[in-house]
Every structure is written in structure tokens, then in C-alpha cells.
Write a protein that holds these residues in place. Structure first.
Motif, short mmCIF file in Angstrom:
data_model
loop_
_atom_site.label_atom_id
_atom_site.label_comp_id
_atom_site.label_asym_id
_atom_site.label_seq_id
_atom_site.Cartn_x
_atom_site.Cartn_y
_atom_site.Cartn_z
N ASP A 47 7.97 -1.38 -11.31
CA ASP A 47 9.09 -1.49 -11.97
C ASP A 47 10.36 -1.80 -11.23
O ASP A 47 10.23 -2.36 -10.17
CB ASP A 47 9.47 -0.04 -12.80
CG ASP A 47 9.84 1.12 -11.67
OD1 ASP A 47 10.24 0.80 -10.59
OD2 ASP A 47 9.69 2.25 -12.09
N ALA A 48 11.57 -1.56 -11.82
CA ALA A 48 13.01 -2.20 -11.09
C ALA A 48 13.12 -1.62 -9.90
O ALA A 48 13.94 -2.15 -9.08
CB ALA A 48 13.93 -2.18 -12.25
N SER A 49 12.67 -0.32 -9.60
CA SER A 49 12.79 0.49 -8.24
C SER A 49 12.06 -0.36 -7.40
O SER A 49 12.40 -0.21 -6.04
CB SER A 49 12.19 1.71 -8.26
OG SER A 49 10.87 1.87 -8.56
N GLY A 50 11.17 -1.17 -7.51
CA GLY A 50 10.18 -1.93 -6.41
C GLY A 50 9.11 -1.34 -6.18
O GLY A 50 7.90 -1.76 -5.59
N ALA A 51 8.77 0.06 -6.81
CA ALA A 51 7.37 0.57 -6.98
C ALA A 51 6.50 -0.08 -7.67
O ALA A 51 6.63 -0.62 -8.50
CB ALA A 51 7.71 2.21 -7.36
N MET A 72 1.64 8.32 -3.02
CA MET A 72 2.35 8.41 -4.12
C MET A 72 3.71 8.91 -4.41
O MET A 72 4.47 8.47 -4.80
CB MET A 72 1.36 9.05 -5.25
CG MET A 72 0.11 8.18 -5.38
SD MET A 72 0.41 6.61 -6.22
CE MET A 72 -1.22 5.96 -6.46
N SER A 73 3.90 10.23 -3.79
CA SER A 73 5.31 10.70 -3.86
C SER A 73 6.37 9.93 -3.02
O SER A 73 7.55 10.16 -3.39
CB SER A 73 4.98 12.14 -3.03
OG SER A 73 4.88 12.09 -1.52
N CYS A 74 5.86 9.07 -2.06
CA CYS A 74 6.68 8.11 -1.41
C CYS A 74 7.50 7.01 -2.37
O CYS A 74 8.35 6.55 -2.04
CB CYS A 74 6.08 7.42 -0.20
SG CYS A 74 5.78 8.67 1.20
N ILE A 75 6.67 6.98 -3.65
CA ILE A 75 7.45 6.25 -4.67
C ILE A 75 7.67 6.75 -5.97
O ILE A 75 7.67 6.09 -7.02
CB ILE A 75 6.34 4.68 -4.78
CG1 ILE A 75 5.36 5.22 -5.10
CG2 ILE A 75 6.49 4.08 -3.64
CD1 ILE A 75 4.20 4.08 -5.88
N GLY A 76 8.00 8.20 -5.65
CA GLY A 76 8.31 8.97 -6.70
C GLY A 76 7.16 9.11 -8.02
O GLY A 76 7.57 9.48 -9.19
N ILE A 77 6.11 9.37 -7.35
CA ILE A 77 4.80 9.98 -8.21
C ILE A 77 4.41 11.23 -7.85
O ILE A 77 3.56 11.19 -6.70
CB ILE A 77 3.70 8.79 -8.49
CG1 ILE A 77 4.45 7.61 -8.98
CG2 ILE A 77 2.83 9.32 -9.42
CD1 ILE A 77 3.55 6.35 -8.98
N THR A 78 4.77 12.12 -8.32
CA THR A 78 4.10 13.60 -7.99
C THR A 78 3.47 14.19 -9.13
O THR A 78 3.69 13.76 -10.24
CB THR A 78 5.23 14.61 -7.27
OG1 THR A 78 6.17 14.85 -8.21
CG2 THR A 78 5.97 14.06 -6.35
N ALA A 134 -6.90 2.80 -6.71
CA ALA A 134 -5.24 2.76 -7.30
C ALA A 134 -4.70 2.72 -5.95
O ALA A 134 -4.72 3.69 -5.04
CB ALA A 134 -5.18 3.90 -8.15
N THR A 135 -3.90 1.57 -5.56
CA THR A 135 -3.22 1.66 -4.31
C THR A 135 -1.58 1.55 -4.70
O THR A 135 -1.02 0.53 -5.26
CB THR A 135 -3.57 0.36 -3.56
OG1 THR A 135 -4.95 0.44 -3.25
CG2 THR A 135 -2.82 0.46 -2.18
N PRO A 136 -0.82 2.60 -4.09
CA PRO A 136 0.44 2.39 -4.30
C PRO A 136 1.15 1.43 -3.54
O PRO A 136 0.58 1.16 -2.37
CB PRO A 136 1.14 3.80 -3.78
CG PRO A 136 -0.07 4.35 -2.80
CD PRO A 136 -1.18 3.81 -3.26
N GLY A 137 2.27 0.74 -3.87
CA GLY A 137 2.99 -0.31 -2.95
C GLY A 137 4.25 -0.44 -3.40
O GLY A 137 4.96 0.60 -3.85
N PHE A 138 5.15 -1.46 -2.73
CA PHE A 138 6.41 -1.49 -2.99
C PHE A 138 6.81 -2.82 -2.70
O PHE A 138 6.24 -3.65 -1.97
CB PHE A 138 7.26 -0.64 -2.15
CG PHE A 138 8.73 -0.73 -2.15
CD1 PHE A 138 9.18 0.04 -3.23
CD2 PHE A 138 9.16 -1.62 -1.41
CE1 PHE A 138 10.78 0.03 -3.40
CE2 PHE A 138 10.83 -1.54 -1.46
CZ PHE A 138 11.44 -0.89 -2.38
N ARG A 139 7.83 -3.52 -3.34
CA ARG A 139 8.09 -4.86 -3.44
C ARG A 139 9.07 -4.94 -2.10
O ARG A 139 10.25 -4.91 -2.08
CB ARG A 139 8.98 -5.42 -4.49
CG ARG A 139 9.07 -6.97 -4.80
CD ARG A 139 9.74 -7.20 -6.07
NE ARG A 139 10.82 -6.66 -6.43
CZ ARG A 139 10.75 -5.79 -7.48
NH1 ARG A 139 9.68 -5.48 -7.82
NH2 ARG A 139 11.90 -5.19 -7.34
N ALA A 140 8.44 -5.39 -0.88
CA ALA A 140 9.11 -5.46 0.08
C ALA A 140 9.81 -6.34 0.66
O ALA A 140 9.92 -7.70 0.14
CB ALA A 140 7.96 -5.35 1.55
#
Length: 263
Positions: free
Chosen positions: A45-49, A5-11, A63-69
Motif C-alpha cells: 500500500d501507499a505506506s510502503g509496507a 509484522m508489527s514493524c509494518i503495522g500488522i499486529t 509470507a514475508t513482510p517487506g517495505f519499499r526501501a
């Protein structure tokens, strides 16, 4: 070691704070589809997270973190393995291949929309994947020359573009289920800090070229002495998650399923 989660700005300060943050993201999530008694909702959101939530009548089950690759890889689907803790985290086993179908290496990766796509991944199908590598520890060198100089005298040497599917190897000599993990060395092609708009926290994003293709790399800034720059060489342990962007079988129509069950 950074959390996924911290890798996409959630700590979070503690488990209670983490629960509050997840509840906020769930409130802001959008419905993505249903499968049986479960629903997939996705916050992004717009960050891709993004965070993908699997819900049942009992609440959030995953709950799975991801990113718009932005990166893409070619793969040949093999099968789904079993995650011992969560059936919605079962990793997909694939062979990463070139444009002619020649093998680079086997790999395991999670899919953040597994609930909706599991039945649409056919064994042997050629897929296009957008894969993200979440850093669980990262070393950085200024450039290829610096990295190669650091390899001198080492018993095990790595090239500037190499990947080891560590999630398919025994852990400390003990067999284990396949895991969506890899040890990656690669060259940074693009890099920039992103802001998670829900938390106001930043995270590092980069497109990294390695053996077999490119991956979207995500890292907590706390893992880095300085932001990544194009030309840097990075190396570390990564958790892999992504989506199938092409090659899924067509989803069965509900009406068709009812007719098949009646026949």
C-alpha cells in the motif's frame, strides 16, 4: 520484542486473528510472477509496507513482510545459505562494498522476492540493494553527544555509525546457519510515522546512516518512547530483508529454456 509484522503495522490478538489479517492481505494482493509450481503474490500500500506470499497448490507456503526501501547499498554477491525452516527464506550472503568495490563487511539478508530472483543472482555480481532493517529492540539517544556520553565507562564502546553482522556469528557459542540479522548503530537522517492502510495501524519508518551506507529502518511504535527525529542515534538488533534493485542477470525466456532442453 516487536515482531517483523508489527514493524509494518500488522499486529494481532492471537494466531486466529493473525490468520484473518493474512487472508485479507492475500485477497488484496497482486500476482508478481511464477516459478515452477509456485506463484508470488504481493500485497502493498501507499505506506510502503508489503507482504510477499509464496503459494502452491497446497496454499500459502511463506509470507514475508517487506517495505519499499528508499536507501541503497552496493554489494558483491557470494551465495545463498540455507534456512532450516523455509527454503523461500534462504538468506543471500553478500559483501557490502564501497563505490570502488572495497569491502566494508560481510552480511546476510533475505530477499522478499526470492522465488523470482534466486536464479538471477550470479556469484561475484555487483548488486544494488534496497535493504530494510526491522527492529527487534531499539535504544534511542537524542543526538551524537548524548550517545557518546553514554559510552563513557563501558567496556565495549560503539561509534555513532557501526554495524555488526550478528547473523554470521555463533549463537551462545554454538554454530548456526547464517541468519539475516545485524546489530546496528546509526544516525537518523529522515523519520516519520506511516499508516498501514489495510489495518489502520501506524509504524515508524526512518532512513538511518551507519557504517557502509544507509538502511530503511522499521519499528513498532510500542518499541519507542517517542517518534524518531533526524539527528537521533539509534542502536539495536535488526532483521534484514530487501530487494536487488540493480545487477540481476536477465531472466531466461521460457521459449529459450524449451529449446535448450530439446538440444
Amino acid at each position: 520484542m516487536a515482531s517483523n509484522m508489527s514493524c509494518i503495522g500488522i499486529t494481532a490478538r492471537d494466531q486466529e486473528d493473525f490468520g484473518r489479517r493474512m487472508s485479507l492481505l492475500l485477497e488484496r494482493s497482486e500476482p508478481a510472477g511464477k516459478s515452477g509450481a509456485h506463484e508470488l503474490r504481493v500485497w502493498s500500500d501507499a505506506s510502503g509496507a508489503s507482504v510477499s506470499f509464496v503459494l502452491s497448490k497446497d496454499g500459502v507456503e511463506c509470507a514475508t513482510p517487506g517495505f519499499r526501501a528508499g536507501s541503497r547499498l552496493h554489494a558483491r554477491a557470494k551465495r545463498f545459505a540455507s534456512d532450516p525452516d523455509c527454503r523461500f527464506c534462504d538468506p543471500l550472503l553478500v559483501d557490502i562494498v564501497d563505490a570502488k568495490g572495497e569491502l566494508f563487511y560481510p552480511l546476510a539478508t533475505q530477499l522478499d522476492d526470492l522465488l523470482l530472483t534466486r536464479e538471477r543472482v550470479n556469484e561475484g555480481a555487483v548488486l544494488e540493494l534496497g535493504l530494510c532493517a526491522f527492529a527487534h529492540g531499539l535504544d534511542v539517544w537524542a543526538d551524537a553527544a548524548t550517545f557518546e556520553a553514554a559510552q563513557e565507562g563501558k567496556e565495549v564502546k560503539f561509534t555513532t555509525e557501526s554495524l555488526m553482522p550478528s547473523g554470521l556469528f555463533p549463537l551462545d557459542g554454538t554454530e548456526r546457519p547464517p541468519a539475516a540479522e545485524a546489530f546496528i548503530t546509526g544516525r537518523v537522517l529522515e523519520a516519520g510515522l506511516r499508516e498501514n492502510l489495510a489495518t489502520g495501524e501506524t509504524f515508524q519508518h526512518a532512513i538511518v546512516q551507519t557504517y557502509g551506507g544507509s538502511y530503511d529502518v522499521l519499528a513498532s511504535p510500542q518499541e519507542l518512547a517517542a517518534p524518531l527525529e533526524p539527528g537521533n542515534i539509534i542502536q539495536g538488533d535488526f532483521w534484514l530483508v530487501g530487494r536487488v534493485t540493480s545487477g540481476l542477470a536477465e531472466a531466461p525466456r521460457p521459449g529459450l529454456l524449451r529449446r535448450l532442453f530439446r538440444s
